[in-house]
Scaffold this motif. Sequence first.
Motif, PDB file in Angstrom:
ATOM      1  N   HIS A 194      11.503  12.581 -24.008  1.00 40.44           N
ATOM      2  CA  HIS A 194      10.084  12.235 -24.069  1.00 40.44           C
ATOM      3  C   HIS A 194       9.710  11.250 -22.965  1.00 40.44           C
ATOM      4  CE1 HIS A 194       9.575  13.577 -28.493  1.00 40.44           C
ATOM      5  NE2 HIS A 194       8.892  14.382 -27.715  1.00 40.44           N
ATOM      6  N   LEU A 195      10.565  10.297 -22.698  1.00 41.39           N
ATOM      7  CA  LEU A 195      10.300   9.315 -21.648  1.00 41.39           C
ATOM      8  C   LEU A 195      10.319   9.987 -20.277  1.00 41.39           C
ATOM      9  CD1 LEU A 195      12.577   6.436 -22.986  1.00 41.39           C
ATOM     10  CD2 LEU A 195      10.080   6.549 -23.137  1.00 41.39           C
ATOM     11  N   ARG A 196      11.278  10.843 -20.065  1.00 41.84           N
ATOM     12  CA  ARG A 196      11.424  11.509 -18.764  1.00 41.84           C
ATOM     13  C   ARG A 196      10.225  12.417 -18.487  1.00 41.84           C
ATOM     14  NH1 ARG A 196      15.650  11.598 -15.687  1.00 41.84           N
ATOM     15  NH2 ARG A 196      17.019  10.819 -17.351  1.00 41.84           N
ATOM     16  N   GLN A 197       9.694  13.045 -19.532  1.00 38.65           N
ATOM     17  CA  GLN A 197       8.573  13.968 -19.371  1.00 38.65           C
ATOM     18  C   GLN A 197       7.225  13.258 -19.309  1.00 38.65           C
ATOM     19  OE1 GLN A 197       9.076  16.545 -22.749  1.00 38.65           O
ATOM     20  NE2 GLN A 197      11.073  17.297 -22.024  1.00 38.65           N
ATOM     21  N   SER A 198       7.218  11.939 -19.455  1.00 39.02           N
ATOM     22  CA  SER A 198       5.957  11.191 -19.544  1.00 39.02           C
ATOM     23  C   SER A 198       5.828  10.162 -18.424  1.00 39.02           C
ATOM     24  CB  SER A 198       5.857  10.499 -20.911  1.00 39.02           C
ATOM     25  OG  SER A 198       5.956  11.420 -21.960  1.00 39.02           O
ATOM     26  N   GLN A 199       6.258  10.535 -17.229  1.00 38.11           N
ATOM     27  CA  GLN A 199       6.188   9.628 -16.090  1.00 38.11           C
ATOM     28  C   GLN A 199       4.853   9.752 -15.351  1.00 38.11           C
ATOM     29  OE1 GLN A 199       9.029   7.383 -15.094  1.00 38.11           O
ATOM     30  NE2 GLN A 199       9.116   7.876 -17.279  1.00 38.11           N
ATOM     31  N   LEU A 200       4.409   8.629 -14.796  1.00 39.59           N
ATOM     32  CA  LEU A 200       3.243   8.639 -13.929  1.00 39.59           C
ATOM     33  C   LEU A 200       3.588   9.361 -12.625  1.00 39.59           C
ATOM     34  CD1 LEU A 200       2.288   4.893 -14.416  1.00 39.59           C
ATOM     35  CD2 LEU A 200       0.794   6.800 -15.048  1.00 39.59           C
ATOM     36  N   PRO A 201       2.589   9.887 -11.917  1.00 38.13           N
ATOM     37  CA  PRO A 201       2.878  10.420 -10.578  1.00 38.13           C
ATOM     38  C   PRO A 201       3.366   9.294  -9.669  1.00 38.13           C
ATOM     39  CG  PRO A 201       0.512  10.322 -10.983  1.00 38.13           C
ATOM     40  CD  PRO A 201       1.176  10.028 -12.291  1.00 38.13           C
ATOM     41  N   ASP A 202       4.127   9.634  -8.641  1.00 37.26           N
ATOM     42  CA  ASP A 202       4.676   8.608  -7.758  1.00 37.26           C
ATOM     43  C   ASP A 202       3.601   7.757  -7.104  1.00 37.26           C
ATOM     44  OD1 ASP A 202       7.232   9.375  -8.354  1.00 37.26           O
ATOM     45  OD2 ASP A 202       7.488  10.637  -6.571  1.00 37.26           O
ATOM     46  N   GLU A 203       2.410   8.320  -6.924  1.00 37.69           N
ATOM     47  CA  GLU A 203       1.286   7.575  -6.379  1.00 37.69           C
ATOM     48  C   GLU A 203       0.105   7.658  -7.335  1.00 37.69           C
ATOM     49  OE1 GLU A 203       0.418   9.011  -2.466  1.00 37.69           O
ATOM     50  OE2 GLU A 203       2.085   7.913  -1.550  1.00 37.69           O
ATOM     51  N   VAL A 204      -0.479   6.494  -7.635  1.00 37.26           N
ATOM     52  CA  VAL A 204      -1.645   6.406  -8.512  1.00 37.26           C
ATOM     53  C   VAL A 204      -2.758   5.716  -7.731  1.00 37.26           C
ATOM     54  CG1 VAL A 204      -2.583   5.452 -10.649  1.00 37.26           C
ATOM     55  CG2 VAL A 204      -0.218   6.283 -10.586  1.00 37.26           C
ATOM     56  N   THR A 205      -3.917   6.334  -7.673  1.00 35.84           N
ATOM     57  CA  THR A 205      -5.034   5.783  -6.905  1.00 35.84           C
ATOM     58  C   THR A 205      -5.980   5.006  -7.812  1.00 35.84           C
ATOM     59  OG1 THR A 205      -4.914   7.644  -5.367  1.00 35.84           O
ATOM     60  CG2 THR A 205      -6.919   6.321  -5.333  1.00 35.84           C
ATOM     61  N   ARG A 206      -6.195   3.742  -7.485  1.00 33.77           N
ATOM     62  CA  ARG A 206      -7.138   2.917  -8.231  1.00 33.77           C
ATOM     63  C   ARG A 206      -8.575   3.379  -7.956  1.00 33.77           C
ATOM     64  NH1 ARG A 206      -5.103  -3.052  -6.592  1.00 33.77           N
ATOM     65  NH2 ARG A 206      -6.797  -2.644  -5.095  1.00 33.77           N
ATOM     66  N   PRO A 207      -9.524   2.975  -8.804  1.00 35.54           N
ATOM     67  CA  PRO A 207     -10.927   3.351  -8.574  1.00 35.54           C
ATOM     68  C   PRO A 207     -11.458   2.913  -7.214  1.00 35.54           C
ATOM     69  CG  PRO A 207     -10.657   2.543 -10.807  1.00 35.54           C
ATOM     70  CD  PRO A 207      -9.350   2.302 -10.106  1.00 35.54           C
ATOM     71  N   ASP A 208     -10.898   1.825  -6.649  1.00 37.03           N
ATOM     72  CA  ASP A 208     -11.374   1.359  -5.340  1.00 37.03           C
ATOM     73  C   ASP A 208     -10.698   2.090  -4.173  1.00 37.03           C
ATOM     74  OD1 ASP A 208      -8.825   0.321  -5.340  1.00 37.03           O
ATOM     75  OD2 ASP A 208      -9.416  -1.774  -5.174  1.00 37.03           O
ATOM     76  N   GLY A 209      -9.840   3.073  -4.485  1.00 39.93           N
ATOM     77  CA  GLY A 209      -9.204   3.856  -3.451  1.00 39.93           C
ATOM     78  C   GLY A 209      -7.826   3.382  -3.040  1.00 39.93           C
ATOM     79  N   TYR A 210      -7.416   2.211  -3.495  1.00 40.02           N
ATOM     80  CA  TYR A 210      -6.091   1.696  -3.138  1.00 40.02           C
ATOM     81  C   TYR A 210      -5.018   2.520  -3.851  1.00 40.02           C
ATOM     82  CZ  TYR A 210      -2.228  -1.554  -2.412  1.00 40.02           C
ATOM     83  OH  TYR A 210      -1.020  -2.108  -2.050  1.00 40.02           O
ATOM     84  N   VAL A 211      -3.973   2.866  -3.124  1.00 39.42           N
ATOM     85  CA  VAL A 211      -2.911   3.719  -3.685  1.00 39.42           C
ATOM     86  C   VAL A 211      -1.743   2.835  -4.149  1.00 39.42           C
ATOM     87  CG1 VAL A 211      -1.263   5.560  -3.221  1.00 39.42           C
ATOM     88  CG2 VAL A 211      -3.554   5.668  -2.232  1.00 39.42           C
ATOM     89  N   LEU A 212      -1.429   2.953  -5.426  1.00 38.79           N
ATOM     90  CA  LEU A 212      -0.292   2.261  -6.023  1.00 38.79           C
ATOM     91  C   LEU A 212       0.926   3.175  -5.955  1.00 38.79           C
ATOM     92  CD1 LEU A 212      -2.249   1.060  -9.162  1.00 38.79           C
ATOM     93  CD2 LEU A 212      -1.533  -0.434  -7.282  1.00 38.79           C
ATOM     94  N   THR A 213       2.039   2.666  -5.473  1.00 36.31           N
ATOM     95  CA  THR A 213       3.240   3.491  -5.293  1.00 36.31           C
ATOM     96  C   THR A 213       4.341   3.046  -6.251  1.00 36.31           C
ATOM     97  OG1 THR A 213       2.706   3.769  -2.951  1.00 36.31           O
ATOM     98  CG2 THR A 213       4.947   4.289  -3.630  1.00 36.31           C
ATOM     99  N   ARG A 214       4.984   4.009  -6.849  1.00 29.62           N
ATOM    100  CA  ARG A 214       6.105   3.734  -7.733  1.00 29.62           C
ATOM    101  C   ARG A 214       7.153   2.867  -7.018  1.00 29.62           C
ATOM    102  NH1 ARG A 214       8.514   8.014 -11.548  1.00 29.62           N
ATOM    103  NH2 ARG A 214      10.406   7.071 -12.372  1.00 29.62           N
ATOM    104  N   PRO A 215       7.571   1.744  -7.635  1.00 33.45           N
ATOM    105  CA  PRO A 215       8.588   0.883  -7.001  1.00 33.45           C
ATOM    106  C   PRO A 215       9.857   1.666  -6.671  1.00 33.45           C
ATOM    107  CG  PRO A 215       7.572  -0.265  -8.843  1.00 33.45           C
ATOM    108  CD  PRO A 215       7.075   1.155  -8.893  1.00 33.45           C
ATOM    109  N   THR A 216      10.410   1.400  -5.509  1.00 33.39           N
ATOM    110  CA  THR A 216      11.578   2.169  -5.055  1.00 33.39           C
ATOM    111  C   THR A 216      12.781   1.984  -5.962  1.00 33.39           C
ATOM    112  OG1 THR A 216      12.158   0.333  -3.582  1.00 33.39           O
ATOM    113  CG2 THR A 216      10.849   2.120  -2.643  1.00 33.39           C
ATOM    114  N   THR A 217      12.902   0.820  -6.602  1.00 35.89           N
ATOM    115  CA  THR A 217      14.050   0.600  -7.489  1.00 35.89           C
ATOM    116  C   THR A 217      13.896   1.332  -8.823  1.00 35.89           C
ATOM    117  OG1 THR A 217      12.998  -1.438  -8.304  1.00 35.89           O
ATOM    118  CG2 THR A 217      14.591  -1.659  -6.514  1.00 35.89           C
ATOM    119  N   TRP A 218      12.750   1.968  -9.061  1.00 29.08           N
ATOM    120  CA  TRP A 218      12.530   2.744 -10.272  1.00 29.08           C
ATOM    121  C   TRP A 218      12.618   4.251 -10.007  1.00 29.08           C
ATOM    122  CZ3 TRP A 218       7.683   0.096 -12.918  1.00 29.08           C
ATOM    123  CH2 TRP A 218       8.024  -1.235 -13.212  1.00 29.08           C
ATOM    124  N   ILE A 219      13.096   4.611  -8.842  1.00 28.06           N
ATOM    125  CA  ILE A 219      13.161   6.027  -8.491  1.00 28.06           C
ATOM    126  C   ILE A 219      14.582   6.552  -8.736  1.00 28.06           C
ATOM    127  CG2 ILE A 219      13.003   7.676  -6.594  1.00 28.06           C
ATOM    128  CD1 ILE A 219      10.831   5.931  -5.383  1.00 28.06           C
TER     129      ILE A 219
END
Length: 219
Positions: A194-219
């Motif tokens: 369930h945890l493995r199937q419920s991951q965020l995409p590697d990049e998440v875009t905030r409403p202001d357009g800034y792209v949040l990137t999954r931390p490299t140590t969590w990959i």
Amino acid sequence: MSPFTLKTEIGFHMQRVVAYVDGFNLYFGMKSKGWRKLYWLNLVALASALLKHDQQLRKVHYFTSRIRSTNNNQTDIQRQTTYLEALACLSGLDIHWGHFLEKPRQCHACGAQWLSYEEKMTDVNMAVQLLTDAYEDLFDTAILISGDSDLTTPVTTLRRQFPSKRLIVAFPPGRKSNELSKASNGFFTIGEAHLRQSQLPDEVTRPDGYVLTRPTTWI
């Protein structure tokens, strides 16, 4: 459409579900299993994955605290900030804040002293939100994602005051409470799948357009 089919559809009622997530209890449960790669967790997707076919997720409440700054944890703070900002982009999720308090520690063997930090308010905030939502009739079933036995009293109160509502405990991996198990209508442990199937995409875009990137140590 046959009369039988019509009657079934009219009588069908989707059960409203609200999930309550103990952030640090879930985090330390995953940490105890060495599941660092699963920290980038989409909590709305996880709660949805735990539902039965006749249930509908209405809200996810996430309870956490920001890490206290020390001399050597700046990267931890940055990773947490990135994750919290990613969660804030999710529709249907509210974040509730506690805080950390300094707590003096002492080694009984050698007498050495040091300061550690203890998270406060999460169990209180969860209890208040759970019971408030019950009084406002916002759910038929509550899913409590925690293994904290301090939540046994509000769970017991909920079941006594609202016998028609159900409370299911979803224990984080590596976490269990016999008291919570006995107080709830049912319980299970969240599995790795369930945890493995419920991951965020590697990049998440905030409403202001800034792209949040999954931390490299969590990959």
